[in-house]
Scaffold this motif. Structure first.
Motif, PDB file in Angstrom:
ATOM      1  N   TYR A  61      10.478  46.102  21.843  1.00  0.00           N
ATOM      2  CA  TYR A  61      11.508  47.044  20.808  1.00  0.00           C
ATOM      3  C   TYR A  61      11.875  45.744  19.943  1.00  0.00           C
ATOM      4  N   ALA A  62      11.969  44.534  20.340  1.00  0.00           N
ATOM      5  CA  ALA A  62      12.221  43.521  19.329  1.00  0.00           C
ATOM      6  C   ALA A  62      11.052  43.163  18.217  1.00  0.00           C
ATOM      7  N   GLU A  63       9.989  43.307  18.635  1.00  0.00           N
ATOM      8  CA  GLU A  63       8.692  43.267  17.692  1.00  0.00           C
ATOM      9  C   GLU A  63       8.661  44.451  16.819  1.00  0.00           C
ATOM     10  N   ALA A  64       9.079  45.649  17.068  1.00  0.00           N
ATOM     11  CA  ALA A  64       8.819  46.798  16.476  1.00  0.00           C
ATOM     12  C   ALA A  64       9.937  46.579  15.474  1.00  0.00           C
ATOM     13  N   GLU A  65      11.093  46.251  15.691  1.00  0.00           N
ATOM     14  CA  GLU A  65      12.358  46.099  14.815  1.00  0.00           C
ATOM     15  C   GLU A  65      11.966  45.011  13.502  1.00  0.00           C
ATOM     16  N   GLU A  66      11.372  44.033  14.077  1.00  0.00           N
ATOM     17  CA  GLU A  66      11.157  42.874  13.304  1.00  0.00           C
ATOM     18  C   GLU A  66       9.938  43.229  12.409  1.00  0.00           C
ATOM     19  N   ARG A  67       8.806  43.959  12.953  1.00  0.00           N
ATOM     20  CA  ARG A  67       7.829  44.307  11.902  1.00  0.00           C
ATOM     21  C   ARG A  67       8.234  45.317  10.785  1.00  0.00           C
ATOM     22  N   SER A  68       9.389  46.344  11.345  1.00  0.00           N
ATOM     23  CA  SER A  68       9.704  47.151  10.169  1.00  0.00           C
ATOM     24  C   SER A  68      10.917  46.416   9.094  1.00  0.00           C
TER      25      SER A  68
ATOM     26  N   ARG B  78      17.129  52.668   5.012  1.00  0.00           N
ATOM     27  CA  ARG B  78      17.610  53.358   6.161  1.00  0.00           C
ATOM     28  C   ARG B  78      17.347  52.835   7.424  1.00  0.00           C
ATOM     29  N   ALA B  79      18.463  53.011   8.289  1.00  0.00           N
ATOM     30  CA  ALA B  79      18.174  52.307   9.671  1.00  0.00           C
ATOM     31  C   ALA B  79      18.017  53.538  10.575  1.00  0.00           C
ATOM     32  N   VAL B  80      16.981  53.834  11.483  1.00  0.00           N
ATOM     33  CA  VAL B  80      16.787  54.722  12.469  1.00  0.00           C
ATOM     34  C   VAL B  80      16.930  54.254  13.729  1.00  0.00           C
ATOM     35  N   PRO B  81      17.874  54.383  14.630  1.00  0.00           N
ATOM     36  CA  PRO B  81      17.506  53.893  16.078  1.00  0.00           C
ATOM     37  C   PRO B  81      15.852  54.159  16.632  1.00  0.00           C
ATOM     38  N   ILE B  82      15.372  52.983  17.248  1.00  0.00           N
ATOM     39  CA  ILE B  82      14.119  53.113  17.855  1.00  0.00           C
ATOM     40  C   ILE B  82      14.131  53.912  19.220  1.00  0.00           C
ATOM     41  N   VAL B  83      13.167  54.685  19.422  1.00  0.00           N
ATOM     42  CA  VAL B  83      13.282  55.685  20.578  1.00  0.00           C
ATOM     43  C   VAL B  83      12.937  54.723  21.734  1.00  0.00           C
ATOM     44  N   TYR B  84      13.917  55.198  22.782  1.00  0.00           N
ATOM     45  CA  TYR B  84      13.752  54.443  24.202  1.00  0.00           C
ATOM     46  C   TYR B  84      12.482  55.187  24.841  1.00  0.00           C
ATOM     47  N   GLU B  85      11.595  54.303  24.912  1.00  0.00           N
ATOM     48  CA  GLU B  85      10.373  54.695  25.567  1.00  0.00           C
ATOM     49  C   GLU B  85       9.945  54.441  27.144  1.00  0.00           C
TER      50      GLU B  85
END
Length: 456
Positions: A435-442, A381-388
């Protein structure tokens, strides 16, 4: 030699809880705000089970999530504040120049940056530094600088504990508790002004924010903001209880898939102050605010957002409902489904295995394909990363509204990130890279699980 240090996440949580308790005692309406947000969030989760399932891993942080805001006067204050926040695992992310919107500050947001720390407690503090060079009156500028140079906003014990943390790499339980207590004093409201009434008036006439920063003993916390899952419902509830909320919610319009950040606030509180000689007065210092956080946007998504927002704001005469209607109409051009946001590369996503995917792995099967195929098959599943983070236009709108003024100054000044970072004593981190790094890690973790290799 091993040390039994208290984790920065734990210190951050203790500090945010202590800050919340202090602010609730100082501003009673804050307690009403927390009750409204809790009721709205509970109703949203009950009405939207799909959202509740998607947020299963974030519900613990939702209850404790807060952001505060402070305004500092000198480079030395900013540098020491950076060191204080580092004790709690909070680092400067993003640079915001608010002078273009008539607010003589530039800012960063101190916050956690890694996934685990954000999940534990995403406490953030939007921290602004006064730009004295924007005060046109040279005599007043020099006077303000002299006033600021003589104040100390940190206790001696707080500084000692910051230095101890830096020297030994952490604080033990007793020191961590003392640090929270001592640092809290920096953010406490003090109604005794450091300037006389005449000086306050001259600062105030130049800009209300300048008077707020220069005239008092420290950077009193001027709002502490909880996160709601439905800001429109929360605003309606505020108004129903007689809380005088802003007419316009800052940020994007209501959407099926929220993006970035929406904020609203209620009008500033007039605080009683005492000037030297026991002369009474009043000052606008603190206010209430709530926020709704949505998906973090990629550079492509942010460019589209900025373009549409500029179109909506182009009609300066459109206010209140007229502006809200205009904003909603223009933003129909921004895709509003998870699939469209992902396929068009407009938002960042976190990928993880579904129950189906975990069951498949348990059988020893490694499916062929890629992320898109696994999504279609229901393994992932793909869940949007929360804007922090924060939005400069929204921040400026909140500043102007809650300072209680109608002035719309513009300063002939460009962003001064290099000067800000020099005062800070560090570089601000790039939120888009985080954010890019978080997406890449997941994505790498999902590939490792389903393929046995981290290669996407």
């Amino acid at each position: 030699m091993t040390h039994d240090f208290t984790a920065p996440d734990t210190i951050r949580t203790r500090f945010s809880e202590a800050m919340s308790a202090m602010y609730r005692a100082e501003v009673p309406l804050y307690g009403d705000l927390l009750s409204i947000v809790a009721e709205v969030n509970a109703q949203v989760l009950a009405d939207r089970p799909v959202l509740a399932a998607e947020m299963a891993g974030e519900l613990d942080r939702l209850d404790v999530e807060r952001h505060g805001a402070i305004r500092l006067g000198t480079a030395a204050e900013l540098s020491m504040m950076r060191r204080a926040f580092a004790v709690m695992g909070m680092y400067p992310v993003g640079y915001y120049d608010l002078s273009v919107a008539g607010v003589p500050v530039h800012s960063t947001a101190f916050r956690p940056v890694d996934d685990a720390a954000l999940g534990a407690n995403p406490f953030r503090v939007f921290t602004s530094l006064l730009r004295l060079e924007l005060i046109e009156d040279a005599a007043l500028r020099d006077e303000a600088a002299a006033i600021l140079s003589s104040r100390r906003i940190f206790t001696d014990e707080a500084i000692r504990l910051i230095e101890r943390d830096e020297a030994q790499g952490g604080l033990d339980a007793a020191d961590a508790d003392r640090f929270v207590t001592e640092l809290l004093e920096t953010f406490r409201w003090h109604g005794d002004a450091r300037v006389d009434a005449a000086t306050y008036d001259r600062l105030h006439d130049t800009h209300r924010l300048i008077a707020d920063v220069v005239s008092f003993r420290g950077p009193h916390i001027n709002h502490l903001t909880p996160r709601t899952l439905d800001i429109d419902a929360a605003q309606a509830a505020m108004q129903a209880q007689g809380i005088d909320a802003k007419a316009v919610i800052e940020g994007p319009p209501p959407r099926a898939v929220p993006i970035l950040l929406r904020q609203t606030s209620f009008k500033a509180i007039e605080e009683d102050v005492t000037f030297p000689g026991d002369q009474p007065g009043q000052h606008t210092a603190r206010f209430g605010e709530i926020e709704q956080r949505g998906a973090a946007l990629t550079p492509k998504g942010r460019a589209l957002y900025d373009r549409l927002l500029a179109m909506a704001r182009g009609d300066q005469g459109a206010q209140g409902e007229r502006y809200a209607d205009r904003l909603a109409t223009i933003f129909t051009a921004f895709p509003d489904t998870i699939d469209a946001l992902r396929e068009q590369g407009l938002a960042w996503f976190r990928y993880d295995l579904t129950d189906c995917g975990r069951r498949l792995i348990a059988t020893g099967v490694r499916p062929a394909g890629d992320i898109d195929g696994w999504l279609a098959a229901g393994y992932v599943r793909a869940v949007p990363i929360v804007y922090e983070d924060f939005l400069p236009v929204s921040a400026a709108g909140i500043f102007q509204s809650n300072l209680g003024g109608t002035e719309q100054r513009s300063y002939v000044a460009s962003a001064a990130q290099a000067a800000f970072e020099d005062a800070l004593g560090d570089r601000v981190q790039d939120e888009l890279a985080l954010y890019a790094e978080a997406e890449e890690r997941s994505m790498a973790a999902v590939c490792e699980a389903l393929r046995g290799t981290a290669a996407a």
